[in-house]
Design a protein around this motif. Structure first.
Motif, PDB file in Angstrom:
ATOM      1  N   GLY B 143       0.889  -1.339  -0.273  1.00  0.00           N
ATOM      2  CA  GLY B 143      -0.211   0.401   0.332  1.00  0.00           C
ATOM      3  C   GLY B 143       1.134   0.915  -0.073  1.00  0.00           C
ATOM      4  O   GLY B 143       0.563   2.460   0.712  1.00  0.00           O
ATOM      5  N   ILE B 144       2.341   1.554  -0.434  1.00  0.00           N
ATOM      6  CA  ILE B 144       2.950   2.339  -0.840  1.00  0.00           C
ATOM      7  C   ILE B 144       2.110   2.945  -1.765  1.00  0.00           C
ATOM      8  O   ILE B 144       1.918   3.210  -2.416  1.00  0.00           O
ATOM      9  CB  ILE B 144       4.363   2.005  -1.287  1.00  0.00           C
ATOM     10  N   ALA B 151      -0.781   4.433   2.266  1.00  0.00           N
ATOM     11  CA  ALA B 151      -2.498   3.193   2.346  1.00  0.00           C
ATOM     12  C   ALA B 151      -2.100   2.274   3.633  1.00  0.00           C
ATOM     13  O   ALA B 151      -2.689   1.639   4.272  1.00  0.00           O
ATOM     14  CB  ALA B 151      -2.807   2.315   1.076  1.00  0.00           C
ATOM     15  N   GLY B 152      -0.863   1.706   3.495  1.00  0.00           N
ATOM     16  CA  GLY B 152      -0.743   0.290   4.241  1.00  0.00           C
ATOM     17  C   GLY B 152      -1.331  -0.994   3.761  1.00  0.00           C
ATOM     18  O   GLY B 152      -2.418  -1.591   3.205  1.00  0.00           O
ATOM     19  N   GLU B 153      -0.852  -2.101   3.990  1.00  0.00           N
ATOM     20  CA  GLU B 153      -1.505  -3.388   4.134  1.00  0.00           C
ATOM     21  C   GLU B 153      -2.232  -4.356   4.718  1.00  0.00           C
ATOM     22  O   GLU B 153      -2.403  -3.642   6.017  1.00  0.00           O
ATOM     23  CB  GLU B 153       0.095  -4.471   3.994  1.00  0.00           C
TER      24      GLU B 153
ATOM     25  N   ARG C  14      -2.828  -2.823  -1.958  1.00  0.00           N
ATOM     26  CA  ARG C  14      -1.857  -3.549  -0.458  1.00  0.00           C
ATOM     27  C   ARG C  14      -2.416  -4.499   0.148  1.00  0.00           C
ATOM     28  O   ARG C  14      -2.772  -4.845   1.402  1.00  0.00           O
ATOM     29  CB  ARG C  14      -3.633  -2.347   0.050  1.00  0.00           C
ATOM     30  N   VAL C  15      -2.553  -5.653  -0.603  1.00  0.00           N
ATOM     31  CA  VAL C  15      -2.287  -7.227  -0.344  1.00  0.00           C
ATOM     32  C   VAL C  15      -1.121  -7.444  -1.373  1.00  0.00           C
ATOM     33  O   VAL C  15      -1.536  -7.293  -2.354  1.00  0.00           O
ATOM     34  CB  VAL C  15      -3.544  -7.391  -0.508  1.00  0.00           C
ATOM     35  N   ASP C  16      -0.392  -8.773  -0.034  1.00  0.00           N
ATOM     36  CA  ASP C  16       0.340  -9.696  -1.254  1.00  0.00           C
ATOM     37  C   ASP C  16      -0.030 -10.819  -2.189  1.00  0.00           C
ATOM     38  O   ASP C  16      -0.141 -11.488  -1.776  1.00  0.00           O
ATOM     39  CB  ASP C  16       0.915  -9.730  -0.318  1.00  0.00           C
ATOM     40  N   MET C  17      -1.409  -9.798  -3.612  1.00  0.00           N
ATOM     41  CA  MET C  17      -1.366 -10.981  -3.916  1.00  0.00           C
ATOM     42  C   MET C  17      -0.817 -12.410  -5.057  1.00  0.00           C
ATOM     43  O   MET C  17      -1.308 -13.234  -5.281  1.00  0.00           O
ATOM     44  CB  MET C  17      -2.334 -10.260  -5.472  1.00  0.00           C
TER      45      MET C  17
END
Lengths: 156, 156, 156, 156, 156
Positions: B143-144, B151-153, C14-17
């Motif tokens: 979320g960079i 925005a964050g992970e 925001r997710v490690d898809m």
């Protein structure tokens, strides 16, 4: 000077914009060669400019047009702009889009004033891009406008 | 290091964004070669960047611009963005689009802050993409943001 | 099996898809080779995928991204999608666009669930397209969705 | 007859549209060869059709799809349509876009009826374009529709 | 005269527009060769025109179409227009887009009148572009319209 500048304009436009563009070129680069072509409307400008660049060996082109006031005119301008983007990328040369939209002024006189100034200033930009790129570099980030007052620089 | 980074900026922008981009490059890749060019506005950036990649042999380019506040400015930005997409695909190289829209902040100071940070961070991304791709990989899905708070992970 | 699958993801998401995409590939095609690359945002995905297809010789690519919630984010996604279209047509290979839009769920948890399922299912599609096209043919016209409930077939 | 017709359809669609397209082809051009491929969704159709035209040597392709009811679905359809335009121009062959939008009918039954008729009629068009272009010429300017009532000719 | 003009029209249109275009060509350039092709709808026009230019060796093409009254029809027209832009740039020849939108008149009679005039005038433009470019040059910036009253020149 030996530079070659192509100018494409339209029958649709309500101002003879190329008069002001040619004036700027004659003033700033008297030896420049100018190639002219007129097409019906703005959607005919992208290929006209590409042909000036590729078949008439121009170094840069000016696309002069005046989109009308209706929503369909704005859509046409958008399509023409995308065509101009492609034409530049296919020829690896610049095309300066000099469009004056009907919504930019309330009176014919106002439109004329914008058309004059914008045509003159972008013709100047064309000359500078070919022969004095340092003139553009000096104005980088200065909030420069063509046809409206400059927005000015935000000092950092 | 031997990497070559192209930077195209505009006279239209109200901040000298390249100052911050160059700062990041000098700091992170002191041996990098930088090629600069200034064009009138954002729609002139795609071909300017393509020329930097193809004619000046840059490995990557930064397209720095500040679209104005009117609807027509947003449309211009959209057209420029599509041109940048094409330019990348035609040259098989990355162009990082660093646009700061007038609507992103309410004050000149706010715009300046975004322009500084975004220019710096994308110049950093450019250096990383060429010489330390693992730095980007480490931040995948985190979320960079560049110029706004991250925005964050979302942890899975 | 010898198939090569490229995966491009972003720092913006925001997710490690890719974790879920890789899981599906490892499960369904254990011998597949996977090429990974991370870029800053979705607009960097089209050329990243094209490079995976052309320079890393992948047979197919997955473009993983999570556009943000603002109108400008939707416009960026649109520009990226058009770039992906072009990248496919220029390389004559498929790129599966796996985008999860912020507006698709009201909570982070909801977004995560969509991102997981969509990444898994499109990685499965990629494997099938390369090695079991009959699996897709069997589901033609069945109203299949990835990340939302299937819409189902209208029986004729 | 020797004509080769490619048909690309999707798992996303809710009707097995190709059944009706194949029916028309078998009826009107029994010797035609048909190449089939199924992809996940409409954005995968342009390159699928281009591959049918270029790698499977089809003379024409049908792109069968049913965009969903959300705004994002309409945007996807727009992107797919632009991709289909490009695919045609790059291969110099026709691709008939046979899209049935969810908003075109209020009931599943209504959608099915449109999907049937449109698939049949565009498959007929494909056969005519390859082997009986005079059939299309006869209907020029007649206000012909596929899946809705004909609008009819305005007599001059 | 030896000029070759391609005309592509559609079954979707509600007026046989090519009748008026051919009339103009026969009148203004009796020796011109005309190549005709009819396609189902406006989205089939770009590649049809490109094929006329490239495979039938036409010097210019007319794309005749009448987009319908629904929002989806306007989107189709936009997609067709972008395709026509690309077709021109890929072939370095002009395609005059002669579209009559359903929203341009309130009655069938009104639409017919626009379709007649626009088809005639753009066919005239096509002849002039190939053999009398000075006719267009004379009208540059005069606010010329095809199918609606001229907007007129703003005198500078």
């Amino acid at each position: 000077m030996g530079i070659r500048i192509g100018i494409a304009d339209t029958m649709f436009a309500r101002v003879d914009m190329k008069k002001y563009a040619i004036g700027a070129i004659r003033e700033l680069a008297p030896d420049a060669q100018i190639e002219l072509v007129t097409v019906p409307g703005i959607k005919d400008l992208p290929v006209a400019c590409k042909k000036l660049l590729e078949e008439k060996h121009c170094d840069i082109a000016l696309a002069l047009g005046m989109p009308g006031a209706e929503p369909i005119d704005s859509q046409c301008a958008h399509e023409a702009s995308l065509g101009i983007q492609q034409a530049m990328l296919m020829s690896n040369k610049h095309i300066l889009e000099v469009f004056v939209h009907a919504f930019e002024a309330k009176t014919d006189r106002g439109l004329l004033a914008i058309a004059k100034t914008r045509s003159y200033k972008h013709a100047q930009n064309a000359v500078w891009m070919l022969s004095k790129p340092e003139e553009l570099a000096k104005q980088a980030g200065k909030g420069i406008r063509q046809g409206h007052p400059d927005a000015g620089e935000i000092n950092g």
